[in-house]
Design an enzyme around this catalytic site. Structure first.
Site, PDB file in Angstrom:
ATOM      1  N   GLU A 213       0.665  -1.669  -0.126  1.00 31.27           N
ATOM      2  CA  GLU A 213      -0.138   0.028  -0.022  1.00 31.27           C
ATOM      3  C   GLU A 213       0.580   1.351   0.191  1.00 31.27           C
ATOM      4  O   GLU A 213       1.209   1.583   1.161  1.00 31.27           O
ATOM      5  CB  GLU A 213      -0.864  -0.012   1.201  1.00 31.27           C
TER       6      GLU A 213
ATOM      7  N   CYS B 226      -2.763   9.276   2.255  1.00 31.38           N
ATOM      8  CA  CYS B 226      -1.950   8.463   0.862  1.00 31.38           C
ATOM      9  C   CYS B 226      -2.680   8.872  -0.140  1.00 31.38           C
ATOM     10  O   CYS B 226      -2.442   9.380  -1.586  1.00 31.38           O
ATOM     11  CB  CYS B 226      -1.770   7.394   0.940  1.00 31.38           C
TER      12      CYS B 226
END
Ligand code: NAD
Length: 513
Positions: free
Chosen positions: A269, A303
């Site tokens: 991720e 993110c």
């Protein structure tokens, strides 16, 4: 071990979470840590929050050994029973929501409102996992052979090594842990060295619950230490069946190589470079809200933060004027205060990276419209959010700057907007603001956004736990959280069962003996 935490003005927050003054950075049924001491400083006001003792490589070996041993028992507990443990963990998080959120805010600087949201997300994923514990379905398929049955089962995998980033210091652990636990895996967590106290608090809650149920508390183990030391031990040890890594693209490239080398399983991720297309068919209020919160939320340290806005030329001037107005009014300050919209960056190094990136943008021809200053007098790591007007060929557009730096650019044709949106190496989140149905459908189609997340009339950040979360290209391809992301935490076993009383191979082959 030290007593420095006791002197901290934040001791009350930690008290609420069952902290002792000694804060050891390792856990596997007992707390241990005799490595380097690490001072934890709050980005809110520069105060020392405490001191954590890192673990040594020998202690890592003990911790992983116990976590693996705990798995041998945990994998045999019926999944719905494992779900009961996760339900109790969710209840503990509910009880401690405020205290844990305050700790997240003090340690990494996001606003209290956002920290409360982070803990809510932890509670939500626990609820999701409880339901999942009765739905770890395998398939049965019609066999091509007479009186045979073909089936799949899902089995526990082993120890899941969770390596997490600083910006979601608690939620990333819970996304992984809630699923891993119901799937019959145990968890060894290496948090970011920037947020060790939050990790200790979460592990304390898990320890309490596991003890209440009479299970081995090493099921949720903790290993705090430098990424390059402890991280690499996780990457290379075959006792860690799955490494779930959340962090930067360069970090993921390193972890990916090492884990792949030993054929371990991986969830990556990694960084994003997320864009919003504001079409000439957009509702301007929705667009402004999506862009503004997407860019300044968590001080641009999500993110999924919005980093690029691609605006149709017909409304560009109006859009930019209104966005500038919002930027000028941004309430920057202590993230503990209700009125604050933007808190500090995580540390002084992040402020430097932010300002260097802005200088680079200007050298490359970008025009600064707002912000970019650091606010040293505030005591913490505060900056003003930055807006830069650029053309779509600016080299810096290819990089993720993990700070509130937003690029604005124009487009003329819809095809051009999609090309700009997709024209970066990362592929996490994307959005379009439009009331034009055809544009929205094209954006979501095979020829549209190439990201793992593609939203319509809502921004790039703020994902719900119900969907699978993750991104394509250099974002790493991993998926966590909802939908069928649980499958990454289990091993699939395919079986053919013969009840025909004779022997037959597939593809119609008989062997006479
Ligand atoms: P980082 O890459 O600096 O650190 C991430 C983690 O990797 C930390 O725990 C660190 O200690 C560890 N690490 C360092 N060296 C290691 C090694 N050799 N082996 C194993 N682990 C090692 O990232 P950060 O600054 O903490 O977080 C910001 C980055 O994370 C951004 O790029 C952001 O986009 C990304 N992120 C991605 C997601 C996502 O879901 N895609 C979520 C949050 C953050």
């Amino acid at each position: 071990m030290t007593n420095k935490l006791q002197d901290s003005p934040f001791i009350k927050v930690l008290d609420n979470l069952g902290f002792q003054p000694e804060v050891a950075g390792g856990f596997a049924g007992e707390w241990l840590g005799s490595g380097k001491e690490q001072r934890v400083v709050s980005p809110v006001d520069g105060e020392t929050l405490g001191t954590v003792t890192n673990i040594t490589p020998a202690e890592f070996d003990t911790i992983l050994g116990r976590c693996h041993k705990a798995w041998l028992g945990w994998r045999l507990v019926p999944a719905p029973k494992r779900g009961e443990v996760v339900k109790a963990l969710g209840d503990e998080l509910r009880k401690n929501k405020d205290a844990l959120a305050r700790l997240v805010t003090l340690e990494m600087g996001k606003t209290l409102r956002e920290s409360l949201g982070e803990v809510q997300e932890m509670i939500d994923i626990c609820d999701f996992a409880v339901g999942l514990s009765r739905q770890l379905y395998g398939l049965t398929m019609p066999s091509e052979r007479r009186q045979h049955r073909l089936q799949e089962q899902w089995h526990p995998l082993g120890v899941v090594g969770v390596i997490s980033a600083f910006n979601f210091p608690a939620a990333v652990w819970s996304w992984n842990t809630a699923l891993a636990l119901v799937c019959g895996d145990t968890v060894l967590w290496k948090p970011s060295s920037k947020t060790p106290l939050t990790a200790i608090a979460c592990t304390k809650l898990a320890e309490k619950v596991l003890r209440q149920f009479g299970f081995d508390p090493a099921i949720c183990s903790l290993a705090i230490g430098r990424g390059s030391d402890i991280g690499d031990l996780i990457n290379t040890d075959p006792r860690v069946a799955l490494v779930s890594y959340t962090g930067s693209v360069p970090g993921g490239r390193h972890v990916g190589r090492l884990v792949q080398e030993r054929f371990g399983k991986l969830i990556l991720e990694l960084g994003g470079n997320n864009a919003i297309i504001v079409s000439d068919h957009a509702d301007l209020d929705i667009a402004l809200q999506a862009v503004y919160f997407g860019a300044i939320g968590t001080s641009g340290q999500r993110c999924t933060s919005t980093r690029r806005v691609i605006v149709h030329e017909a409304l560009y001037e109006t859009f930019v004027a209104r966005l500038l107005e919002l930027y000028r009014r941004t309430r920057i300050g202590s993230p503990l205060e209700e009125a604050t919209l933007m808190g500090p960056l995580v540390d002084a190094a992040a402020v430097t990276t932010f300002q260097e990136a802005i200088q680079n943008v200007q050298h490359q021809g970008g025009k600064l419209l707002h912000g970019g200053e650091s606010l040293p007098n505030a005591g913490g790591c505060y900056v003003t959010p930055c807006l830069a007007e650029v053309t779509s060929d600016l080299p810096m557009l290819q990089e993720e700057t993990f700070a509130p730096l937003l690029y604005l650019m124009k487009y003329r044709t819809f095809a051009e907007a999609i090309a700009i949106q997709n024209g970066v190496p990362q592929g996490l989140s994307s959005a379009i603001i439009t009331h034009d149905l055809v544009e929205a459908e094209v954006f979501l189609s095979a020829a549209g956004s190439d990201c793992g997340i593609a939203n319509v009339n809502t921004g790039t950040s703020g994902a719900e736990i119900g969907g699978a979360f993750g991104g394509e290209k250099e974002t790493g391809g991993g998926r966590e959280s909802g939908s069928d992301a649980w499958k990454a935490y289990m091993r699939r076993q395919t079986s053919a069962l013969n009840f025909s009383g004779r022997s037959e191979l597939a593809q119609g082959i008989f062997l006479e003996i």
